[in-house]
Design a protein around this motif. Structure first.
Motif, PDB file in Angstrom:
ATOM      1  N   LYS A 304     -40.503 -28.154   7.740  1.00 40.95           N
ATOM      2  CA  LYS A 304     -40.440 -27.264   6.576  1.00 40.95           C
ATOM      3  C   LYS A 304     -39.710 -25.937   6.830  1.00 40.95           C
ATOM      4  O   LYS A 304     -38.911 -25.512   5.983  1.00 40.95           O
ATOM      5  N   PRO A 305     -39.954 -25.252   7.949  1.00 40.51           N
ATOM      6  CA  PRO A 305     -39.236 -23.980   8.144  1.00 40.51           C
ATOM      7  C   PRO A 305     -37.717 -24.138   8.095  1.00 40.51           C
ATOM      8  O   PRO A 305     -37.024 -23.297   7.532  1.00 40.51           O
ATOM      9  N   ARG A 306     -37.196 -25.225   8.651  1.00 39.96           N
ATOM     10  CA  ARG A 306     -35.744 -25.410   8.684  1.00 39.96           C
ATOM     11  C   ARG A 306     -35.167 -25.840   7.348  1.00 39.96           C
ATOM     12  O   ARG A 306     -33.957 -25.725   7.125  1.00 39.96           O
ATOM     13  N   THR A 307     -35.998 -26.368   6.456  1.00 42.69           N
ATOM     14  CA  THR A 307     -35.480 -26.881   5.181  1.00 42.69           C
ATOM     15  C   THR A 307     -35.893 -26.022   3.990  1.00 42.69           C
ATOM     16  O   THR A 307     -35.616 -26.383   2.852  1.00 42.69           O
ATOM     17  N   SER A 317     -38.527 -24.939  -2.137  1.00 40.97           N
ATOM     18  CA  SER A 317     -38.379 -26.370  -1.878  1.00 40.97           C
ATOM     19  C   SER A 317     -38.195 -26.621  -0.385  1.00 40.97           C
ATOM     20  O   SER A 317     -37.776 -25.727   0.365  1.00 40.97           O
ATOM     21  N   PHE A 318     -38.530 -27.841  -0.004  1.00 38.99           N
ATOM     22  CA  PHE A 318     -38.373 -28.268   1.395  1.00 38.99           C
ATOM     23  C   PHE A 318     -37.757 -29.665   1.422  1.00 38.99           C
ATOM     24  O   PHE A 318     -38.300 -30.600   1.995  1.00 38.99           O
ATOM     25  N   HIS A 319     -36.619 -29.826   0.786  1.00 41.88           N
ATOM     26  CA  HIS A 319     -36.019 -31.143   0.641  1.00 41.88           C
ATOM     27  C   HIS A 319     -35.710 -31.770   1.999  1.00 41.88           C
ATOM     28  O   HIS A 319     -35.118 -31.141   2.868  1.00 41.88           O
ATOM     29  N   HIS A 320     -36.119 -33.035   2.134  1.00 37.66           N
ATOM     30  CA  HIS A 320     -35.865 -33.836   3.334  1.00 37.66           C
ATOM     31  C   HIS A 320     -36.546 -33.271   4.586  1.00 37.66           C
ATOM     32  O   HIS A 320     -36.126 -33.566   5.704  1.00 37.66           O
ATOM     33  N   HIS A 321     -37.612 -32.503   4.384  1.00 39.03           N
ATOM     34  CA  HIS A 321     -38.283 -31.956   5.571  1.00 39.03           C
ATOM     35  C   HIS A 321     -38.907 -33.062   6.418  1.00 39.03           C
ATOM     36  O   HIS A 321     -39.094 -32.893   7.630  1.00 39.03           O
ATOM     37  N   GLU A 322     -39.208 -34.203   5.796  1.00 40.13           N
ATOM     38  CA  GLU A 322     -39.791 -35.299   6.580  1.00 40.13           C
ATOM     39  C   GLU A 322     -38.758 -35.904   7.543  1.00 40.13           C
ATOM     40  O   GLU A 322     -39.110 -36.295   8.664  1.00 40.13           O
ATOM     41  N   VAL A 323     -37.490 -35.961   7.125  1.00 36.55           N
ATOM     42  CA  VAL A 323     -36.437 -36.490   7.998  1.00 36.55           C
ATOM     43  C   VAL A 323     -36.158 -35.507   9.137  1.00 36.55           C
ATOM     44  O   VAL A 323     -36.076 -35.884  10.309  1.00 36.55           O
ATOM     45  N   VAL A 324     -36.026 -34.232   8.783  1.00 36.91           N
ATOM     46  CA  VAL A 324     -35.801 -33.197   9.789  1.00 36.91           C
ATOM     47  C   VAL A 324     -36.997 -33.117  10.738  1.00 36.91           C
ATOM     48  O   VAL A 324     -36.843 -33.007  11.955  1.00 36.91           O
TER      49      VAL A 324
END
Length: 480
Positions: A304-307, A317-324
């Motif tokens: 989440k922090p990076r996205t 928003s935290f788009h694609h935080h699961e992939v990152v």
């Protein structure tokens, strides 16, 4: 033993009664071994965690002893007596043995300290039990029972600290953590395992000396972290690691969550949410603690922090935080020298933890259910638990709605499993049949055809041989 404070005699007497009961249980083996050491001119004492656990009424079948005998002398005494003997730790003064179902370790009195540039302790042997006890990590682990006389040895007030449920060091914390910096993590681990408080001066030393942890090998750090995460109260230990700065050395992704608000704006922050998810996942465990599930619960939102993005409507928003997050999980676990299998499983769960929400709250199609099961594979039961644990909203109506939706998904999975053997989803034609239908030999075409049929199977469910062959021919004609 130091005099107990006036407010603790009851707790002390209860602990002593528990210890007597536990020590009577192990006495036949312990006393027999002690008599053999005494006959050879050496002393023997039950020590450390064994004494602590006896006082807590939780002594298992792992018994730790200390002695003035050197390792080769220990081997001479133990070999004819034990059912099995091993020398894995003999370089550090420890001989292991098994006797009548008990796992036994006998360690020569010793002291050990780290050089500031070394990852391995220097071991030197001592001549008295007092020397041995003062070098131990915490006072509750610096007690001994001399055998076979059953004389209680407690030069640092460990029994009183046990009654107060507090962790202190026998000497100064600074000296103790200089000897072995991993003891700072061990303080957090024991707090989590035993639900003890850590003395303020110990917390201060942990904070001031957190950087010293970098000389400890990744393997030792990993093993200590695992013990903490698998404990009864991991939140307590993890909080201590974060508060003291030790987590920044071991698992920096965890404190990085502390200042991040989540997309619902209903949790204090993603850090608190992650710890709550961990606790809720633990509550869903059945049987033994599950390291894969607990690591996935703890790390599921580290992307989440990076996205994080601030949207025009004021939301975050935290788009694609699961992939990152899955990639970050793999990188961190690799640095901590976890096994490839564990890394694969935990990072896969992190990657899949949002999949359920991607299907919305409507009725799941058969195709969606098949893909969910196929993607989770053998992790499906853990994914169920992780997904359910990830709901920490205070809105009871919303939580109930999410739970009902997931109940529906699990019911659909059970229904389709009964009909279609979902656990072994594969195309309706195998490689040989594909070659026969298309009139081709082994090669890339067969692989492409296999993937086409697998997608068809996921989308439509089982097909007859003739229907699958007809669909394959139609696909092949389009390819040509």
């Amino acid at each position: 033993m130091p005099n107990a404070n006036e407010d603790t005699p009851t707790a002390l007497s209860q602990a002593q009664r528990r210890a007597v009961t536990e020590l009577l249980r192990v006495a036949p083996v312990a006393d027999d071994l002690a008599r053999r050491f005494k006959a050879a001119g050496f002393s023997l004492a039950l020590v450390g965690g064994s004494v602590r656990d006896a006082l807590l009424g939780r002594l298992g079948n792992d018994l730790d002893f200390t002695t003035d005998a050197r390792p080769q002398d220990v081997l001479t005494i133990v070999r004819p007596w034990a059912d099995a003997v091993w020398e894995v730790g003999i370089a550090f003064g420890t001989v292991g043995a098994q006797k009548d179902g008990y796992q036994i370790e006998v360690t020569t009195y010793r002291s050990e300290a780290y050089d500031r540039t070394s990852r391995k302790p220097d071991v030197s042997y001592g001549d008295s039990i007092e020397e041995d006890l003062v070098r131990r990590d915490f006072t509750v682990n610096a007690m001994a029972v001399a055998l076979p006389e059953k004389e209680f040895v407690d030069p640092h007030g460990g029994l009183e600290d046990l009654a107060h449920r507090v962790l202190r060091t026998p000497g100064t914390p600074e000296e103790s953590f200089s000897d072995d910096p991993l003891r700072m993590m061990r303080a957090a681990r024991f707090a989590a395992q035993l639900d003890f408080e850590v003395a303020p001066e110990v917390v201060t030393a942990m904070t001031d000396m957190a950087g010293r942890l970098d000389i400890v090998s990744a393997e030792r750090v990993r093993d200590e972290l695992n013990k903490l995460i698998l404990s009864a109260h991991p939140r307590k230990g993890l909080g201590l690691l974060v508060d003291t700065g030790l987590a920044a050395q071991v698992l920096p992704e965890l404190p990085a969550l502390r200042l991040e608000s989540d997309e619902h704006h209903r949790h204090k922050d993603v850090y608190e949410h992650s710890l709550t998810v961990l606790e809720q996942a633990i509550a869903l465990e059945q049987g033994e603690p599950d390291l894969v599930l607990r690591l996935a619960a703890l790390l599921h939102d580290i992307g989440k922090p990076r996205t994080r993005r601030f949207e025009p409507n004021g939301r975050v928003s935290f788009h694609h935080h699961e992939v990152v997050g899955a990639k970050m999980t793999k990188k961190r676990m690799t640095a901590l020298k976890y096994s490839n299998e564990l890394i694969k499983d935990v990072s896969r769960l992190v990657e899949l933890h949002l999949r359920f929400h991607g299907y919305g709250s409507g009725e799941w199609t058969d195709s969606a259910v098949r893909r969910y099961v196929r993607d989770a594979g053998p992790l499906l039961e853990r994914l169920h638990k992780l997904t359910r644990s990830d709901c920490t909203t205070r809105n009871k109506r919303k939580a109930a709605a999410l739970s009902r939706t997931y109940d529906g998904l699990e019911a659909r999975i059970a229904e389709l499993k009964e009909q279609e053997e979902l656990d072994a989803i594969r195309p309706d034609l195998d490689g040989n049949q594909i070659q026969e239908v298309l009139g081709v030999g082994p090669g890339p075409v067969v692989g492409r055809a296999y993937r086409f049929l697998l997608e068809l199977r996921l989308e439509n469910g089982p097909m007859t041989h003739d229907d699958a062959a007809a669909a394959l021919k139609e696909w092949w004609a389009a390819q040509s």
